[in-house]
Scaffold this motif. Structure first.
Motif, PDB file in Angstrom:
ATOM      1  N   SER A 181     -61.166  60.879 -75.904  1.00  0.00           N
ATOM      2  CA  SER A 181     -61.525  62.469 -75.951  1.00  0.00           C
ATOM      3  C   SER A 181     -62.611  62.546 -76.829  1.00  0.00           C
ATOM      4  CB  SER A 181     -60.223  63.217 -76.084  1.00  0.00           C
ATOM      5  OG  SER A 181     -59.963  63.247 -77.419  1.00  0.00           O
ATOM      6  N   ASP A 182     -63.057  63.923 -76.991  1.00  0.00           N
ATOM      7  CA  ASP A 182     -64.026  64.129 -77.988  1.00  0.00           C
ATOM      8  C   ASP A 182     -63.533  64.763 -79.401  1.00  0.00           C
ATOM      9  OD1 ASP A 182     -66.054  64.042 -76.302  1.00  0.00           O
ATOM     10  OD2 ASP A 182     -65.859  66.018 -75.523  1.00  0.00           O
ATOM     11  N   ALA A 183     -62.198  64.667 -79.466  1.00  0.00           N
ATOM     12  CA  ALA A 183     -61.461  65.038 -80.636  1.00  0.00           C
ATOM     13  C   ALA A 183     -61.937  64.119 -81.840  1.00  0.00           C
ATOM     14  CB  ALA A 183     -59.809  64.999 -80.511  1.00  0.00           C
ATOM     15  N   GLU A 184     -62.036  64.745 -82.805  1.00  0.00           N
ATOM     16  CA  GLU A 184     -62.382  63.836 -84.234  1.00  0.00           C
ATOM     17  C   GLU A 184     -61.315  63.316 -84.750  1.00  0.00           C
ATOM     18  OE1 GLU A 184     -64.337  64.503 -88.649  1.00  0.00           O
ATOM     19  OE2 GLU A 184     -63.959  66.096 -87.344  1.00  0.00           O
ATOM     20  N   VAL A 185     -61.373  61.934 -84.986  1.00  0.00           N
ATOM     21  CA  VAL A 185     -60.332  61.061 -85.886  1.00  0.00           C
ATOM     22  C   VAL A 185     -60.918  60.974 -87.201  1.00  0.00           C
ATOM     23  CG1 VAL A 185     -59.105  58.698 -86.116  1.00  0.00           C
ATOM     24  CG2 VAL A 185     -59.917  59.665 -83.579  1.00  0.00           C
ATOM     25  N   ASP A 186     -60.163  61.551 -87.902  1.00  0.00           N
ATOM     26  CA  ASP A 186     -60.531  61.715 -89.381  1.00  0.00           C
ATOM     27  C   ASP A 186     -59.518  61.021 -90.330  1.00  0.00           C
ATOM     28  OD1 ASP A 186     -58.245  63.612 -89.349  1.00  0.00           O
ATOM     29  OD2 ASP A 186     -59.333  65.212 -89.440  1.00  0.00           O
ATOM     30  N   ASN A 187     -59.463  61.337 -91.695  1.00  0.00           N
ATOM     31  CA  ASN A 187     -58.570  60.799 -92.682  1.00  0.00           C
ATOM     32  C   ASN A 187     -57.307  61.462 -92.637  1.00  0.00           C
ATOM     33  OD1 ASN A 187     -59.748  63.251 -93.473  1.00  0.00           O
ATOM     34  ND2 ASN A 187     -59.391  62.629 -95.950  1.00  0.00           N
ATOM     35  N   PHE A 188     -56.912  62.293 -91.880  1.00  0.00           N
ATOM     36  CA  PHE A 188     -55.573  62.793 -91.721  1.00  0.00           C
ATOM     37  C   PHE A 188     -54.609  61.686 -90.603  1.00  0.00           C
ATOM     38  CE2 PHE A 188     -57.240  66.645 -93.332  1.00  0.00           C
ATOM     39  CZ  PHE A 188     -56.446  66.911 -94.415  1.00  0.00           C
ATOM     40  N   THR A 189     -55.631  61.601 -89.511  1.00  0.00           N
ATOM     41  CA  THR A 189     -55.310  60.641 -88.277  1.00  0.00           C
ATOM     42  C   THR A 189     -54.831  59.275 -88.789  1.00  0.00           C
ATOM     43  OG1 THR A 189     -56.608  62.185 -87.106  1.00  0.00           O
ATOM     44  CG2 THR A 189     -55.678  60.184 -85.958  1.00  0.00           C
ATOM     45  N   VAL A 190     -55.772  58.679 -89.270  1.00  0.00           N
ATOM     46  CA  VAL A 190     -55.928  57.280 -89.532  1.00  0.00           C
ATOM     47  C   VAL A 190     -54.427  56.837 -90.395  1.00  0.00           C
ATOM     48  CG1 VAL A 190     -57.064  55.261 -90.932  1.00  0.00           C
ATOM     49  CG2 VAL A 190     -58.127  56.786 -89.515  1.00  0.00           C
ATOM     50  N   PRO A 191     -54.308  57.424 -91.561  1.00  0.00           N
ATOM     51  CA  PRO A 191     -52.972  56.973 -92.260  1.00  0.00           C
ATOM     52  C   PRO A 191     -51.858  57.176 -91.338  1.00  0.00           C
ATOM     53  CG  PRO A 191     -54.224  58.141 -94.054  1.00  0.00           C
ATOM     54  CD  PRO A 191     -54.842  58.405 -92.419  1.00  0.00           C
ATOM     55  N   SER A 192     -51.598  58.174 -90.683  1.00  0.00           N
ATOM     56  CA  SER A 192     -50.614  58.310 -89.615  1.00  0.00           C
ATOM     57  C   SER A 192     -50.517  57.362 -88.417  1.00  0.00           C
ATOM     58  CB  SER A 192     -50.733  59.709 -89.144  1.00  0.00           C
ATOM     59  OG  SER A 192     -50.335  60.807 -90.094  1.00  0.00           O
ATOM     60  N   ILE A 193     -51.644  56.929 -88.246  1.00  0.00           N
ATOM     61  CA  ILE A 193     -51.640  55.920 -87.015  1.00  0.00           C
ATOM     62  C   ILE A 193     -51.537  54.744 -87.628  1.00  0.00           C
ATOM     63  CG2 ILE A 193     -54.204  55.354 -86.740  1.00  0.00           C
ATOM     64  CD1 ILE A 193     -51.462  56.081 -83.858  1.00  0.00           C
ATOM     65  N   LEU A 194     -51.982  54.271 -88.740  1.00  0.00           N
ATOM     66  CA  LEU A 194     -51.570  53.053 -89.428  1.00  0.00           C
ATOM     67  C   LEU A 194     -50.193  52.882 -89.693  1.00  0.00           C
ATOM     68  CD1 LEU A 194     -54.648  52.893 -91.720  1.00  0.00           C
ATOM     69  CD2 LEU A 194     -53.958  51.131 -90.008  1.00  0.00           C
ATOM     70  N   LYS A 195     -49.534  54.009 -90.012  1.00  0.00           N
ATOM     71  CA  LYS A 195     -48.040  53.881 -90.345  1.00  0.00           C
ATOM     72  C   LYS A 195     -47.244  53.510 -88.976  1.00  0.00           C
ATOM     73  CE  LYS A 195     -44.004  56.643 -92.294  1.00  0.00           C
ATOM     74  NZ  LYS A 195     -43.637  58.272 -92.725  1.00  0.00           N
ATOM     75  N   ALA A 196     -47.703  53.989 -87.885  1.00  0.00           N
ATOM     76  CA  ALA A 196     -46.928  53.340 -86.489  1.00  0.00           C
ATOM     77  C   ALA A 196     -47.224  52.087 -86.238  1.00  0.00           C
ATOM     78  CB  ALA A 196     -47.687  54.498 -85.194  1.00  0.00           C
ATOM     79  N   CYS A 197     -48.482  51.598 -86.728  1.00  0.00           N
ATOM     80  CA  CYS A 197     -48.616  50.074 -86.657  1.00  0.00           C
ATOM     81  C   CYS A 197     -47.833  49.420 -87.532  1.00  0.00           C
ATOM     82  CB  CYS A 197     -50.235  49.903 -87.128  1.00  0.00           C
ATOM     83  SG  CYS A 197     -51.371  50.384 -85.971  1.00  0.00           S
ATOM     84  N   SER A 198     -47.578  50.000 -88.767  1.00  0.00           N
ATOM     85  CA  SER A 198     -46.699  49.194 -89.808  1.00  0.00           C
ATOM     86  C   SER A 198     -45.230  48.957 -89.043  1.00  0.00           C
ATOM     87  CB  SER A 198     -46.556  49.929 -91.078  1.00  0.00           C
ATOM     88  OG  SER A 198     -48.045  50.215 -91.609  1.00  0.00           O
ATOM     89  N   GLN A 199     -44.647  50.230 -88.216  1.00  0.00           N
ATOM     90  CA  GLN A 199     -43.568  50.257 -88.030  1.00  0.00           C
ATOM     91  C   GLN A 199     -43.190  49.307 -86.944  1.00  0.00           C
ATOM     92  OE1 GLN A 199     -42.805  54.313 -86.759  1.00  0.00           O
ATOM     93  NE2 GLN A 199     -42.209  55.040 -88.882  1.00  0.00           N
ATOM     94  N   LEU A 200     -44.412  48.905 -85.931  1.00  0.00           N
ATOM     95  CA  LEU A 200     -44.373  48.002 -85.075  1.00  0.00           C
ATOM     96  C   LEU A 200     -44.689  46.723 -85.507  1.00  0.00           C
ATOM     97  CD1 LEU A 200     -45.653  50.347 -82.332  1.00  0.00           C
ATOM     98  CD2 LEU A 200     -43.638  49.305 -82.246  1.00  0.00           C
TER      99      LEU A 200
END
Length: 793
Positions: free
Chosen positions: A110-129
């Motif tokens: 989408s056109d939504a901005e991926v910022d420094n709030f998004t990245v740490p959260s999604i990296l946490k998901a990668c860590s859990q998996l």
């Protein structure tokens, strides 16, 4: 000396890490988490159904912020990016990392901005998996979009690499950070601690102290946990002093004191742990759990029960995490009776028998050898996850039940449960123990085909399996292929070379370790000294023993002295071996005296053998092996009256000689034979083949070495007894069951006798086969009439 036991510090990992993460706590370590990302202002915690409801609304409205959201408390999420970030965070909090990653993928499209709030959260998901590849892709996005200057983003990258087992990548991230906060240091220290890289963790603590980085409470708890894992009192006390000095308040908070209680208990100083516990003005449920678990860990079961009762009297009600922790400790210490009492308490008091708690009970019963109880619990479960199946497979592995473990593994796959790396780590050692190379190869192929995450623990298990199954080249290939090697993997490869008699290669590997800056530990020296012993490298072994003490500052343990006695004894230096025993600063145990007794048998020294046997029989009077060795020494000297006396004593005390047992894998099935075995379905064909083998031996002039039959019978009876040794039956079966030129691999539970060793050399030439025999000491590779051991074993 029993060379076949490879010490692997981490080949038996906890079966419940994911379960414990789901419960958000285990004992001390996981009760306190530092923030690794700059999350938006705190919002109300939404459960999974509420999160799905909000998600559905956002999809219907195309993430249009002008539409009011279902819950007033999240109206501030006015932009599409904020809505995406909210959903990602909420799914992660509800333990749904895959859903969080799906939201992220939609966000990127989408056109939504991926910022420094998004990245740490999604990296946490990668860590859990433990999804390293996805983490690497996000890392690339971070670099491309200039987010690599954000300390929170970099902390999250360290964590994802650490959780995926890529310790070197985590350290590289740490080193490249333009700015580090206390979380950066804490995460890296915890990473090293969890991977048992204690020296690196200690170096980081020293550097942190040198740079005057003041630790947070969570950082101090991570440090304390490190010292708890090391379990050495001499460095635990200074950590306590450091905590007091670094504390910003007069009194240390309860979570930190609780961590110190756990540390002292793991350092086996239960008195100091209790002193800290008694001084606590506010005892949390975690504090009570830590102290009771400490008592169980130190085998103070009565005190643990008393404290549990006291906790109840104080009105503190144990929760599921408490029961989970105590049950796990009972499994680790083999405290079956206390474990049963805890199980009864759980049932009486109406605890929810969650998957996590039931899995812990299955694991406890399995570790205590109560397989039927473990299986009954397992079968009664309505819901099972991958760790439940793994716990039951591990229970079978504990008792060497290869067939049952494999049957359960097949049922697990049929149930649609995908095994993980912990499952495979529990199955692979069974293949190694049985010498089932074909099965081990199949499991290795399955790991690759299913894309199971091969962390350093699993790679080490593969190295160990191939080495124990006789394929040392495959073990070396896996070792060389590994990008992340910890000290345990180096030790596994070293022990592999040792058991195959590759002394020079073991020494080369030791030198390579030094060149790479890998500091050897006490297990490393056990491996390399074993290698020297079985290759006759006496001078090299003596030099390494000296370096261990004077250069690396390691105090020799009884196992190291056992290696040295074995090294000297095998070389015929029996007096020097005896002198070393007499000069030991610690009391010699059965390992040490057993090494001397075995050497006395090889070199036919009856006098010293009797002395060693007397010491052994005082230490372990019911050990059949030592009685048999002494009997054999007497028989070699034709002291038949003494042989009769030893055997009479064995009979009176109920000691029975362990029968010789040889196993061989053919077409994925392991077949076992004992001396004179006639129970196999192909007995007739086996004995016909055996007769042909013995005729061919005699045709080329071979004469049986009847001196190895240590019975007072005539020569013809001795020769017949030799012909029916279990390894000869296994080889006969292999010759009628496998194609010409196929290698033959035999696993024997006792030392190969001289006659079978000589005969097998000739069989390898007569039949043009490579024959690999693993006895209780080492491997013998027979080819074209010679053996890899050079007749030195």
């Amino acid at each position: 000396m029993n060379l076949m036991v490879t010490h692997k510090h981490h080949l038996s990992p906890s079966l419940l890490p994911h379960t414990i993460h789901r419960l958000e706590a285990s004992k001390i370590k996981l009760n306190h988490q530092e923030a690794t990302s700059p999350l938006p202002p705190p919002i109300e915690q939404f459960n999974l159904e509420e999160t799905k409801q909000i998600h559905s609304h956002m999809i219907k409205t195309h993430f249009d912020p002008s539409h009011p959201l279902p819950f007033d408390s999240i109206q501030r999420h006015s932009s599409p990016a904020s809505q995406f970030n909210f959903l990602i965070t909420s799914y992660i909090k509800n333990n749904r990392p895959r859903d969080a990653l799906s939201i992220y993928a939609h966000m990127r499209n989408s056109d939504a901005e991926v910022d420094n709030f998004t990245v740490p959260s999604i990296l946490k998901a990668c860590s859990q998996l433990s999804w390293e590849q996805q983490g690497k892709e996000i890392h690339g996005f971070v670099l491309k979009n200039g987010l690599d200057m954000d300390v929170f983003v970099n902390n999250a990258l360290i964590l994802v690499y650490a959780e995926c087992g890529s310790i070197n990548s985590a350290r590289q991230m740490f080193n490249k950070m333009p700015e580090r906060d206390v979380v950066s240091w804490s995460t890296m220290i915890r990473t090293y601690s969890r991977s048992t890289s204690y020296d690196e963790a200690l170096d980081l603590i020293r550097e942190m102290h040198h740079l005057q980085v003041r630790p947070s409470e969570i950082a101090m708890i991570n440090m304390i946990n490190l010292f708890a894992d090391i379990g050495i009192m001499e460095i635990g006390r200074p950590m306590h002093a450091y905590v007091i000095k670094s504390s910003s308040s007069v009194s240390i908070r309860t979570p930190t004191v609780t961590a110190l209680i756990d540390m002292y208990a793991k350092c086996r100083s239960i008195t100091l742990a209790r002193r800290l516990f008694d001084r606590l003005t506010h005892k949390s449920i975690v504090s009570w759990t830590a102290m009771i678990a400490g008592y169980i860990r130190c085998n103070c079961f009565e005190e643990g029960v008393k404290l549990f009762v006291e906790m109840l009297e104080e009105g503190v009600i144990p929760n599921e995490i408490t029961m989970l922790s105590l049950v796990l400790e009972c499994g680790s210490t083999g405290a079956i009776e206390l474990g049963k009492q805890l199980h009864a308490y759980i049932l009486r008091n109406g605890f929810n028998m969650s998957v996590a708690l039931t899995t812990a009970l299955v694991d406890m019963y399995g570790k205590c050898g109560r397989i039927s109880s473990a299986r009954a619990l397992f079968d009664a479960m309505d819901e099972r996850d991958v760790m439940t199946w793994t716990a039951m497979i591990s229970a079978y592995a504990q008792t060497k039940c290869l067939n049952q473990a494999l049957d359960l593994f097949i049922l697990m796959r049929n149930a649609g449960i995908k095994p993980n790396e912990v499952t495979m780590v529990n199955i692979l050692p069974l293949c190694g123990d049985a010498g089932a190379l074909d099965l081990g190869k199949w499991i290795h192929a399955y790991i690759d085909k299913q894309g199971i995450h091969t962390d350093v623990v699993l790679m080490t298990a593969l190295v160990d399996m191939y080495a124990k199954c006789g394929d040392i080249d495959a073990a070396r290939w896996i070792f060389t292929k590994a990008t992340n090697r910890d000290i345990c993997m180096w030790n596994a490869m070293m022990s592999g070379f040792a058991m195959h008699g590759c002394g020079e290669k073991a020494l080369e590997l030791f030198l390579e370790m030094e060149r790479r800056g890998i500091k050897p530990n006490d297990i490393t020296f056990i491996g390399v000294l074993h290698a020297c012993s079985h290759a006759g490298l006496v001078a090299e072994g003596q030099r390494l023993f000296g370096r261990m003490v004077h250069e690396f500052g390691l105090n020799p343990k009884v196992e190291h002295y056992g290696c040295m006695v074995d090294l000297l004894g095998r070389a015929g230096l029996l007096d020097k071996a005896h002198e070393m025993i007499n000069s030991m600063p610690i009391r010699p145990n059965a390992i040490v005296w057993g090494a001397l007794l075995a050497a006395c048998k090889i070199h036919k020294n009856t006098t010293l053998g009797e002395l060693a046997a007397r010491q052994l029989l005082e230490l372990e009077p019911l050990n059949c092996g030592y009685n048999v060795l002494l009997s054999n020494i007497y028989a070699s000297a034709k002291r038949w009256n003494d042989v009769a006396e030893v055997r009479r004593t064995m009979k009176e005390t109920g000691i029975k000689k362990a029968p010789g047992l040889s196993s061989i894998e053919v077409n994925g099935v392991v077949h076992e034979f004992i001396m004179g075995d006639r129970t196999h379905p192909k007995t007739q064909e086996i004995y016909e083949m055996l007769g042909e083998m013995m005729k061919k031996l005699k045709h080329i002039g071979y004469v049986a070495n009847t001196s190895m039959v240590l019975l007072n019978i005539d020569e013809e009876e001795k020769e017949t007894a030799l012909n029916y040794h279990s390894e000869k039956l296994a080889m006969a079966f292999a010759l009628i069951s496998t194609a010409p030129s196929t290698p033959i691999r035999v696993v024997k539970n006792l030392r190969v006798c001289d006659d079978c060793h000589s005969a097998t050399k000739l069989f390898s030439k007569i039949y043009g086969r490579v024959i690999i025999v693993r006895d209780r000491k080492r491997f013998h590779h027979f080819s074209n009439g010679s053996c890899s051991c050079g007749d030195y074993w």
